[in-house]
Design an enzyme around this catalytic site. Structure first.
Site, PDB file in Angstrom:
ATOM      1  N   LYS A  13       0.838  -1.208   0.000  1.00  0.00           N
ATOM      2  CA  LYS A  13       0.000   0.000   0.000  1.00  0.00           C
ATOM      3  C   LYS A  13       0.869   1.254   0.000  1.00  0.00           C
ATOM      4  O   LYS A  13       0.616   2.190  -0.743  1.00  0.00           O
ATOM      5  CB  LYS A  13      -0.922   0.042   1.237  1.00  0.00           C
ATOM      6  CG  LYS A  13      -1.842  -1.143   1.397  1.00  0.00           C
ATOM      7  CD  LYS A  13      -2.789  -0.944   2.571  1.00  0.00           C
ATOM      8  CE  LYS A  13      -2.122  -0.863   3.930  1.00  0.00           C
ATOM      9  NZ  LYS A  13      -1.411  -2.084   4.368  1.00  0.00           N
ATOM     10  N   ARG A  88      -8.956   1.089   9.582  1.00  0.00           N
ATOM     11  CA  ARG A  88      -8.505  -0.273   9.884  1.00  0.00           C
ATOM     12  C   ARG A  88      -9.643  -1.121  10.430  1.00  0.00           C
ATOM     13  O   ARG A  88      -9.452  -2.299  10.684  1.00  0.00           O
ATOM     14  CB  ARG A  88      -7.421  -0.264  10.955  1.00  0.00           C
ATOM     15  CG  ARG A  88      -6.016   0.129  10.532  1.00  0.00           C
ATOM     16  CD  ARG A  88      -5.321  -0.953   9.751  1.00  0.00           C
ATOM     17  NE  ARG A  88      -4.001  -1.356  10.187  1.00  0.00           N
ATOM     18  CZ  ARG A  88      -2.864  -0.711   9.952  1.00  0.00           C
ATOM     19  NH1 ARG A  88      -2.845   0.411   9.306  1.00  0.00           N
ATOM     20  NH2 ARG A  88      -1.722  -1.223  10.360  1.00  0.00           N
ATOM     21  N   ARG A 127      11.780  -6.800   5.358  1.00  0.00           N
ATOM     22  CA  ARG A 127      11.608  -5.386   5.007  1.00  0.00           C
ATOM     23  C   ARG A 127      12.476  -4.484   5.893  1.00  0.00           C
ATOM     24  O   ARG A 127      12.557  -4.674   7.098  1.00  0.00           O
ATOM     25  CB  ARG A 127      10.132  -5.004   5.179  1.00  0.00           C
ATOM     26  CG  ARG A 127       9.847  -3.552   4.887  1.00  0.00           C
ATOM     27  CD  ARG A 127       8.372  -3.297   4.750  1.00  0.00           C
ATOM     28  NE  ARG A 127       7.684  -3.169   6.026  1.00  0.00           N
ATOM     29  CZ  ARG A 127       6.404  -2.777   6.143  1.00  0.00           C
ATOM     30  NH1 ARG A 127       5.701  -2.506   5.061  1.00  0.00           N
ATOM     31  NH2 ARG A 127       5.839  -2.672   7.322  1.00  0.00           N
ATOM     32  N   ARG A 154      11.827  -2.390  11.479  1.00  0.00           N
ATOM     33  CA  ARG A 154      10.821  -1.975  12.458  1.00  0.00           C
ATOM     34  C   ARG A 154      10.595  -3.090  13.470  1.00  0.00           C
ATOM     35  O   ARG A 154      10.556  -4.258  13.105  1.00  0.00           O
ATOM     36  CB  ARG A 154       9.495  -1.672  11.732  1.00  0.00           C
ATOM     37  CG  ARG A 154       9.433  -0.294  11.127  1.00  0.00           C
ATOM     38  CD  ARG A 154       8.261  -0.105  10.202  1.00  0.00           C
ATOM     39  NE  ARG A 154       6.980  -0.594  10.708  1.00  0.00           N
ATOM     40  CZ  ARG A 154       5.833  -0.506  10.041  1.00  0.00           C
ATOM     41  NH1 ARG A 154       5.800   0.074   8.855  1.00  0.00           N
ATOM     42  NH2 ARG A 154       4.725  -0.980  10.550  1.00  0.00           N
ATOM     43  N   ARG A 165      -0.138  -9.135  13.616  1.00  0.00           N
ATOM     44  CA  ARG A 165      -0.639  -8.064  12.740  1.00  0.00           C
ATOM     45  C   ARG A 165      -1.539  -8.639  11.648  1.00  0.00           C
ATOM     46  O   ARG A 165      -2.544  -8.049  11.278  1.00  0.00           O
ATOM     47  CB  ARG A 165       0.531  -7.304  12.117  1.00  0.00           C
ATOM     48  CG  ARG A 165       1.283  -6.487  13.144  1.00  0.00           C
ATOM     49  CD  ARG A 165       2.575  -5.949  12.593  1.00  0.00           C
ATOM     50  NE  ARG A 165       2.389  -4.921  11.584  1.00  0.00           N
ATOM     51  CZ  ARG A 165       3.322  -4.592  10.688  1.00  0.00           C
ATOM     52  NH1 ARG A 165       4.469  -5.220  10.652  1.00  0.00           N
ATOM     53  NH2 ARG A 165       3.077  -3.641   9.817  1.00  0.00           N
TER      54      ARG A 165
HETATM   55  P1  AMP Z   1       1.313   0.357   9.530  1.00  0.00           P
HETATM   56  O1  AMP Z   1       2.560   1.125   9.261  1.00  0.00           O
HETATM   57  O2  AMP Z   1       0.139   0.872   8.745  1.00  0.00           O
HETATM   58  O3  AMP Z   1       1.508  -1.130   9.373  1.00  0.00           O
HETATM   59  O4  AMP Z   1       0.931   0.620  11.064  1.00  0.00           O
HETATM   60  C1  AMP Z   1       1.817   0.257  12.113  1.00  0.00           C
HETATM   61  C2  AMP Z   1       1.025   0.184  13.411  1.00  0.00           C
HETATM   62  O5  AMP Z   1       0.461   1.470  13.706  1.00  0.00           O
HETATM   63  C3  AMP Z   1      -0.150  -0.776  13.399  1.00  0.00           C
HETATM   64  O6  AMP Z   1       0.231  -2.112  13.677  1.00  0.00           O
HETATM   65  C4  AMP Z   1      -1.023  -0.183  14.518  1.00  0.00           C
HETATM   66  O7  AMP Z   1      -0.499  -0.472  15.791  1.00  0.00           O
HETATM   67  C5  AMP Z   1      -0.839   1.316  14.290  1.00  0.00           C
HETATM   68  N1  AMP Z   1      -1.850   1.850  13.343  1.00  0.00           N
HETATM   69  C6  AMP Z   1      -1.645   2.340  12.084  1.00  0.00           C
HETATM   70  N2  AMP Z   1      -2.795   2.748  11.525  1.00  0.00           N
HETATM   71  C7  AMP Z   1      -3.768   2.510  12.448  1.00  0.00           C
HETATM   72  C8  AMP Z   1      -5.176   2.689  12.471  1.00  0.00           C
HETATM   73  N3  AMP Z   1      -5.845   3.189  11.415  1.00  0.00           N
HETATM   74  N4  AMP Z   1      -5.859   2.325  13.598  1.00  0.00           N
HETATM   75  C9  AMP Z   1      -5.212   1.825  14.678  1.00  0.00           C
HETATM   76  N5  AMP Z   1      -3.892   1.597  14.712  1.00  0.00           N
HETATM   77  C10 AMP Z   1      -3.159   1.942  13.616  1.00  0.00           C
END
Ligand code: AMP
Length: 208
Positions: A13, A88, A127, A154, A165
């Site tokens: 994405k 989400r 990654r 990360r 996740r």
């Molecule tokens: P991402 O980089 O999108 O994979 O997000 C990393 C982490 O940030 C996720 O595993 C969640 O803990 C938090 N996070 C990101 N976007 C959201 C969202 N829309 N709602 C809740 N937690 C989020």
């Protein structure tokens, strides 16, 4: 255009969103990037979000919804935006619809980037992410090809958190596929291919 990107973590994405931003000048609103910046800055939001993020859980809805509302109000989001990692879950999708309705705007597309779970696990565990700009690349890339920042793994891209996740994605986020189908704006692209092939289809699907 106002677009929501859907798909499992690691589906691509962010990469597709970044390409759309470079080509079309939309604002790229990645809630993961915004939250990581808040954690790094040690802000009140960052302190509240940190433990959820480290364990691969969703940060509480209201914190993320308030953060996105503020971002949607910025000038650069007026010319179109790409929401990456938000919504989400259904509560966030409903809050987004209501916020956009208040602003007199709506979504043009929800683009689902589909990748099988096995490919997601392989991608996430190898990654690396740039500490400065968030660019992602496979393991072995020590310097960011975009800004020369330092690449790191990360914490939530480590094996023990990846499955959590993915489970969170399937239980909480995947139901949004039906939600946006119901709104007749769902478009799906096969993300398990080279980046440029995926992107060519993305542009076709969005009529860009
Ligand atoms: P991402 O980089 O999108 O994979 O997000 C990393 C982490 O940030 C996720 O595993 C969640 O803990 C938090 N996070 C990101 N976007 C959201 C969202 N829309 N709602 C809740 N937690 C989020």
């Amino acid at each position: 255009m106002n677009i929501v990107l859907l798909g499992a973590p690691g589906a691509g994405k962010g990469t597709q969103g970044q390409k759309l931003v470079e080509d079309c000048g939309f604002a790229h609103i990645s809630t993961g990037d915004l939250l990581r910046a808040a954690v790094k800055a040690g802000s009140e939001l960052g302190v509240k979000a940190k433990s959820y993020m480290e364990s691969g859980q969703l940060v509480p809805d209201q914190l993320v919804i308030d953060m996105v509302k503020e971002r949607l109000d910025s000038d650069d989001a007026n010319k179109g935006f790409i929401l990456d990692g938000f919504p989400r879950n259904t509560a966030q999708a409903v809050a987004l619809d209501s916020e956009l309705a208040d602003m007199g705007r709506d979504l043009d597309a929800a683009l689902l980037v589909s990748v099988p779970d096995e490919a997601v696990v392989a991608r996430l565990s190898s990654r690396r992410t740039c500490k400065s700009c968030g660019y992602t690349a496979p393991a072995g890339t020590d310097t960011c090809p975009r800004c020369e920042g330092e690449m790191y793994q990360r914490d939530d891209d480590k094996a023990e958190t990846i499955q959590h996740r993915l489970d969170t994605y399937h239980t909480q986020t995947a139901p949004l596929i039906e939600y946006y189908k119901g709104h007749s704006i769902l478009k799906e692209v096969d993300g398990n291919r080279p980046v440029d092939e995926v992107y060519a289809d993305v542009k076709d699907l969005l009529n860009l």
